[in-house]
Write an enzyme that holds these catalytic residues in place. Structure first.
Site, PDB file in Angstrom:
ATOM      1  CG  HIS A   1      -2.337   0.771   1.359  1.00 52.17           C
ATOM      2  ND1 HIS A   1      -3.485   1.349   0.657  1.00 52.17           N
ATOM      3  CD2 HIS A   1      -1.716   2.486   1.804  1.00 52.17           C
ATOM      4  CE1 HIS A   1      -4.284   2.309   1.084  1.00 52.17           C
ATOM      5  NE2 HIS A   1      -3.163   3.083   1.303  1.00 52.17           N
ATOM      6  CD  GLU A   2       1.390   3.319   3.651  1.00 56.20           C
ATOM      7  OE1 GLU A   2       1.807   4.666   3.160  1.00 56.20           O
ATOM      8  OE2 GLU A   2       0.584   3.265   4.318  1.00 56.20           O
TER       9      GLU A   2
END
Length: 631
Positions: free
Chosen positions: A436-437
């Protein structure tokens, strides 16, 4: 430990009062028995049996006490071999022939008058003890009258609570205020007016009556007022707007009159009113007609500032962060001639603020204030002061002798995102957060108009399980359409990475805050910035909070239902187009995404420079000049 006399008095007074009443009761119950009890026996005799003994001639003597209410009788008791006993008899009040009967029987009769030993003690108890009580209460109320809001202040409701300093030694000068050069220049002119008024009056200029400092919280409005007080060298009155308003109608207006009366006696002087919106809000803007006490206070303030009586030599400086709710009569020239805007500082201003707050800090040689200033866009003076203080606390906790750059970085993260949490163990959840990051970071790196990545980390802070930091190269006053679209794509990068790597069924709730930002930016593009097929129209005002009474009853609909439907369609089209471009961008660079995730899971933190070097090995940066959704 020596106790204060007030504490001793508070404990002594109740003891004296209780002891006084106990002593009075004990004394009154023993007044008669003290004299009669010297020779009295514990044995009592009933009045009827006394008469029987008297008629039988067994009574030898009778001593009357307490005015004839009690008698000590010596009688011969046949049941005890005719031995003489001393007995106590309670005599009735209605027995006038008893004395005559005793004398006729030949019994020795003697009467003992009531002793007056208790008279002196009665006077002492009835006068001295209440006198001591009154004196103690007097001193207690006298001391409490010096405490703000104490009982002694009951008659001082109408007096001004402004703090007065004949020579305001605040310890703050203009050299101690940085980052607001324009505001300082305006206020330095006011100080010159006070110090050398003849320079201006010689050419017909008059001293400004009021200066209103407007700006967000923490930008230094109160600090500027302290600097004015320190530089001017004239009497200085300082008060908060909320201190004018009381629950009793007319008290606030009385305090305003008292404040200006004192100011006239010490002119030239400065009156500083902090948070003036507490008393200066628009009149008649409340449900039911407004607050009568606050409006009377405002009316008196308006009259004192610019009424029939002139206030020559009195300069009023006020501060607020809500100028939109102030009454228009308060803002006009003649009352507040100048409105000085105090905004958050730019890069140069932040550098100056950091230099001021770093004077008493031990910084390592490697610490660059310029780098800190560039990393903290949007920070106010109070935020920067708090940043250096947090860094100093971290340095002391880690037992270092000087603040290093690592403490500065940790302090920035803590101020923005919260306290550092416990790192996650290597698991599926950790890899999901890593994808996600990295999705956010890869999209922001590959888009030309996006802000560069500063750091990607899996260390939790606050409610976030992982964070991606973007730092702009410069303070952006204006934002282009391509920059807004790039920011939307960057915010959608985390959701896009989850969908490509784990599939639709494994999409998580981690993008909820990202989607709120996306919707807000897309809606502003349509309704405020005119960046859609609807054309250059502003369909929603920028307005902030609703002002009760003025805005609550107004209609909030500024367009028709048909236009509202078109707005929703445009917002959805922008979001969907950006999401499709983001999906393609992440899918085309899946190889570098996987490598960055493996590295992030291992190291937990990747700085921006290392991140860009790895991306450059696989793709040209940037791969796109602009994202243009097809609407």
């Amino acid at each position: 430990m020596k106790l204060p006399w007030r504490v001793i008095l508070l404990w002594t007074l109740p003891v004296l009062v209780v002891g006084f009443f106990l002593w009075q009761g004990a004394f009154s119950s023993n007044v008669g028995t003290t004299s009669a009890g010297q020779n009295a026996a514990n044995t009592r005799m009933t009045y009827g049996r006394f008469l029987e003994y008297l008629d039988a001639g067994r009574v030898t003597s009778v001593d009357l006490y307490e005015g004839g209410q009690t008698a000590i009788v010596e009688a011969v008791d046949p049941e005890l071999d005719d031995r003489v006993q001393r007995l106590r008899v309670d005599l009735p009040m209605a027995a006038p022939d008893l004395v005559s009967k005793i004398r006729e029987s030949g019994v020795n009769l003697d009467s003992h008058p009531v002793r007056n030993d208790g008279a002196v003690f009665g006077i002492l108890g009835n006068l001295v003890f209440p006198l001591l009580l009154v004196v103690g209460l007097f001193f207690l109320f006298r001391r409490s009258s010096n405490v703000p809001g104490g009982p002694g202040q009951a008659m001082n409701f109408g007096k001004s609570r402004a703090k007065f300093q004949m020579d305001a030694k605040t310890g703050v000068l203009f050299d101690d205020v940085a980052g607001v050069d324009e505001a300082k220049e305006e206020l330095e002119e006011v100080v010159t007016f006070l110090k050398k008024p003849e320079r201006f009056t010689a050419i017909g200029a008059r001293i400004p009556k009021g200066v209103l400092l407007v700006g967000p919280p923490g930008t230094g409005k109160t600090l500027l007022a302290k600097a004015i007080a320190g530089e001017a060298g004239v009497p200085f009155f300082s008060i908060s707007g909320s201190e004018f308003v009381e629950m009793f109608v007319g008290v606030g207006a009385s305090r305003v009159r008292d404040l200006f009366k004192k100011a006239k006696e010490n002119a030239p002087c400065i009156i500083f009113i902090d948070e003036i919106d507490a008393v200066g809000r628009q009149r008649g803007a409340g449900i039911g007609g407004g607050n009568d006490e606050r409006e009377q206070t405002l009316n008196q303030l308006l009259t004192e500032m610019d009424g029939f009586e002139s206030n020559t030599g009195i300069i009023i400086i006020a501060a607020t962060n809500r100028p939109d709710v102030l009454d228009s009569a308060l803002l006009r020239p003649g009352r507040f001639d100048r409105q000085v805007t105090v905004e958050a500082p730019d890069v140069k201003g932040r550098r100056s603020v950091l230099e001021v707050h770093a004077r008493n800090k031990k910084l390592a040689d490697e610490v660059s204030l310029e780098a800190i200033a560039r990393r903290t866009p949007g920070f106010t003076g109070a935020d920067l002061a708090n940043l250096l203080n947090e860094a100093a606390i971290l340095t002391a906790r880690r037992r270092k002798e000087a603040i290093e750059m690592v403490e500065i970085d940790d302090a920035v993260d803590r101020v923005i995102a919260g306290m550092e949490g416990t790192a996650m163990v290597d698991s599926k959840s950790k890899r999901l957060v890593a994808y996600h990051e990295v999705g956010h970071a890869i999209v922001g790196t590959l888009l030309k108009d996006h802000d560069p990545v500063q750091k990607v980390t899996l260390i939790p802070r606050g409610q976030a399980r992982g964070l991606t930091w973007f730092t702009p190269n410069e303070d952006q006053m204006l934002v282009s359409r391509s920059q807004l679209l790039a920011r939307i794509c960057g915010a959608l990068g985390g959701r896009a990475a989850e969908q490509i790597v784990f599939g639709d069924s494994e999409i998580t709730t981690g993008a909820s805050n990202d989607l709120q930002q996306v919707t807000n930016m897309a809606r502003q593009m349509v309704t405020r910035f005119g960046m859609s097929d609807l054309g250059p129209l502003s369909l929603e005002s920028q307005g902030g909070e609703v002002f009760l009474g003025r805005d609550l009853g107004a209609s909030r609909s500024e367009y028709s239902e048909k236009v509202a439907a078109r707005i929703d369609t445009q917002v959805r089209a922008i979001s969907e187009a950006c999401y499709q471009d983001t999906l393609k961008l992440v899918e085309d660079n899946r190889e570098v995404v996987d490598r960055l995730v493996d590295l992030l899971v291992d190291k937990e933190t990747i700085d921006g420079e290392e991140f860009r070097q790895i991306v450059a090995e696989y793709a040209e940066v940037p791969v796109k000049d602009q994202v243009v959704p097809q609407l």
